[in-house]
Design an enzyme around this catalytic site. Structure first.
Site: not given
Length: 727
Positions: A338, A458, A631
């Site tokens: 990624r 997100d 995260d």
């Protein structure tokens, strides 16, 4: 401060320049001067486009903010028309199918768990690479799936009572996934291979075969008394391991010591959300680890009490096939890498004006350069048998940004002398503008697309930031029940199937964020397979083994076929556009404070490790001491939620300040056993981590799309400088 080498209009940090020259270019069969000249031209050409796309993001957000400020009487139809006028909602493209070739079966055909690990943590990365196979017995025995009540505790030595429950569950799994013609695997006294078929002797004296004989694939050892039996169900392998002399095998009438499952099929080696790479030094470490990973040569030393263990890549597994030939199965996951998104910058390369280069451009070049070694057969293990390089690209907003990635990848292929579409792309569906225009986004990479994945975390942060000015958002837990979320998840699967992903690419779902709550995961995460996903993220190899059970229970192909037959062409757009605000909040003071406490505590627990210790992803105890995987995506939610409530006077700045200081003391207490931990209290003004958390909240409404990276990176660099002076 790095030393730099001037190359045309740009400057490359000497540390990066030397590493690439000494360790990467020769094995990639590339000429040094041409590589750097091509690189300079690529950076010069793509930097202005990257900058312009980011400006367009901000321009759109400014227009949305102004619209919400001016339109307090919200009308959904008017809002939708406005989004089309500003280019936020795109006109949908005509129907098409992706045209991707040379895709490995692990992505195109096999369904199973997917790990995501920080690429700069060698131990975690190697563990993830080796997570292709996992012990079901160990996963059950060591997790909360089995209670520790009534004498069933784990203890410091093997507990036969707990073990007997594990063995029963293992046999139940075999009965469900690979049933016998009659009777049960729990009644087995001997497994043997006779004339190419599996024969199972039962306590009753009867000898039976498998109900579906084709599920038997092979064995190890002697046919009459094999040490291993290889079975297959729904495309995944099961290895029954037999050793009557082992601690567990001697308690089992058939001598079975373990059931080893094909577990995590793929793993994303992450340069992004789980990593803190804020400068040249960090970035070179990332690239060095990726080179070691893609070549299968990375090793690390792990201390286990008085012993030191070397962690390295596992070898392939070899069996005698049912017909007497040989079967070789990979001992490792298929790795994807990624890259970072379009926003981030890094001083490993400087632009003509002296500014840090866009890190996503660097990642595209250098992760692909390292992976080319593998395509040329260099290294101990080959990752892609089909000759592809798999890159996951996160945090793209709309189809123009996806097109930029496609163009960038094509240019990298030319630069590295790779065939067109060697670089495959995974599109993270984690931003609102991408969710609403997903079909258009896929179209831009239709010859490269091997992956789409919903990222609830997100995606929620972007939901909050996009409608920051409209009103106060619902509480964080209530967001999971918002109408947009369910429609977003369904739309993702529908878009993937409608564009030909079945049999060609992965349709993925997000992370299970509670690594200690495996019983809950086994109960709930089967929903991802039922939704038609052929992969979903798990936080550990153990979780991978347990989530693999779901792909045996449900054949994802049948689910996808049902969706294709019955549930296509549903328009989810209006539901996705429904904004989860609390129009007339009637929360009590206690409820408001509880929300602030929870958000502030998890924020601080994560930020303090990120800023002070450079830990990009960690299990952070929440206010109830439940370990949660945190995260930058979870941080984005918490910081944006509190910024939103401040904007709409649900809380005051003074209240947030008090909450942060009180929660900092709790976080300090939770970390008191960490010798490297730096306390935030009581000197809050001089705590870089504490000030970073404050800034994330009080300046949250001004951050680009609500991202946390600009503040975290700046504060991490500040902390590193401060620590270097102290040391």
């Amino acid at each position: 401060m790095s030393d730099y080498i001037s190359i045309g209009k740009i400057k490359v940090a000497k540390e990066l320049y030397d590493f690439v020259n000494e360790e990467a270019l020769e094995e990639a069969e590339l000429e040094q001067s041409k590589f750097w000249n091509d690189f300079e031209q690529l950076v010069s050409d793509f930097t202005p486009r990257n900058k312009q796309l980011l400006q367009e993001r901000q321009d759109i957000q400014d227009k949305i903010n102004a619209w919400h400020t001016e339109n307090k009487d919200f009308d959904a139809a008017t809002y939708k028309t406005f989004l089309k006028e500003i280019g936020y909602l795109e006109e949908e493209v005509e129907d098409f199918n992706i045209n991707v070739t040379n895709v490995d079966d692990e992505i195109a055909k096999i369904g199973g768990p997917q790990l995501v690990v920080p690429i700069n943590n060698a131990r975690y990365a190697i563990n993830a690479a080796n997570a292709r196979w996992g012990s079901l017995y160990d996963a059950l025995y060591g997790s909360d799936i089995i209670s520790e009540d009534n004498g069933q505790e784990k203890g410091s030595s093997y507990n036969e009572k707990r073990g007997s429950i594990v063995i029963k569950r293992g046999r139940d799994f075999l009965d469900e996934s690979t049933p016998l013609e009659s009777g049960s695997h729990s009644e087995a006294t001997l497994y043997s291979v006779v004339d190419g078929d599996l024969q199972v002797s039962l306590k009753s004296g009867e000898t039976v075969g498998l109900k579906e004989k084709a599920q038997f694939k092979g064995y190890q050892g002697r046919a009459e008394t094999p040490s291993s039996i290889l079975l297959e169900n729904n495309g995944l392998h099961i290895d029954i391991q037999i050793d009557p002399s082992s601690v567990i095998g001697k308690t089992d009438e058939a001598g079975v010591q373990d059931i080893v499952m094909e577990s995590a099929i793929t793993s994303i080696m992450d340069c992004e959300d789980s990593v803190t790479a804020v400068d040249t030094e960090d970035k070179v470490d990332v690239y060095k680890n990726w080179l070691g990973l893609i070549r299968g040569e990375l090793t690390t030393q792990v201390n286990k009490g008085v012993r030191t263990i070397e962690r390295k890549f596992k070898d392939d597994r070899t069996y005698t096939s049912a017909k007497g030939g040989e079967i070789t199965l990979s001992g490792r996951v298929l790795m994807l890498v990624r890259n970072v998104g379009h926003l981030l910058r890094n001083d490993a390369v400087l632009n003509e004006d002296g500014s840090d280069s866009y890190e996503g451009i660097l990642d595209a070049v250098f992760t692909s350069l390292m992976a080319k070694h593998n395509l040329l057969g260099k290294g101990k293990h080959i990752n892609s048998k089909k000759g592809s390089i798999y890159i996951v690209k996160p945090k793209m907003h709309g189809s123009k940004e996806v097109k930029f990635t496609n163009d960038l990848f094509a240019r990298v292929e030319d630069m590295l002398e790779l065939e067109r579409n060697t670089l495959k792309v995974g599109v993270m569906d984690e931003e609102r503008r991408t969710s609403l225009n997903l079909k258009n986004c896929i179209k831009e990479v239709k010859d490269r697309a091997i992956f789409i994945n919903t990222g609830f975390l997100d995606r929620t942060g972007d939901e909050i930031h996009t409608a920051m000015k409209m009103g106060p958002m619902v509480r964080k837990d209530d967001m999971k029940n918002a109408k947009w979320l369910g429609s977003y998840e369904k739309n993702n699967v529908q878009a993937g199937l409608a564009t030909g992903f079945q049999g060609n690419a992965q349709i993925g779902k997000g992370m299970w964020a509670m690594p200690d709550k495996m019983a809950d995961m086994v109960e709930q995460k089967i929903g991802h397979v039922k939704a038609g996903a052929n992969t979903a993220w798990v936080p550990s190899p153990t979780a991978g083994t347990l989530h693999a059970l779901h792909y045996h229970e449900i054949d994802f192909r049948k689910v996808q076929n049902e969706i294709l037959d019955n549930s296509m062409n549903i328009d989810y757009e209006d539901d996705i556009l429904e904004i989860p605000i609390e129009a007339n909040p009637d929360w009590t003071k206690e409820e408001i404070q509880d929300e602030l406490d929870n958000n502030a505590q998890t924020m601080l627990g994560y930020v303090v490790r990120w800023v002070e210790q450079g830990v990009g992803c960690s299990k952070v105890p929440d206010i109830k001491d439940v370990g949660l995987m945190e995260d930058r995506a979870t941080l984005r939610i918490s910081s944006q939620m509190m910024a939103n409530w401040l904007q709409h006077n649900i809380c005051t700045k003074e209240q947030v300040e008090e909450t942060l200081e009180r929660m900092a003391k709790i976080v300090d207490k939770q970390n008191e056993g960490d010798s490297e931990y730096i306390n935030m209290a009581p000197d809050y003004d001089n705590s870089v981590a504490f000030q970073a958390a404050r800034e994330l909240i009080f300046e949250g409404h001004l951050q680009p799309n609500g991202y946390t990276e600009p503040i975290l990176h700046r504060r991490r660099i500040e902390a590193k400088k401060k620590q270097s002076i102290t040391n």
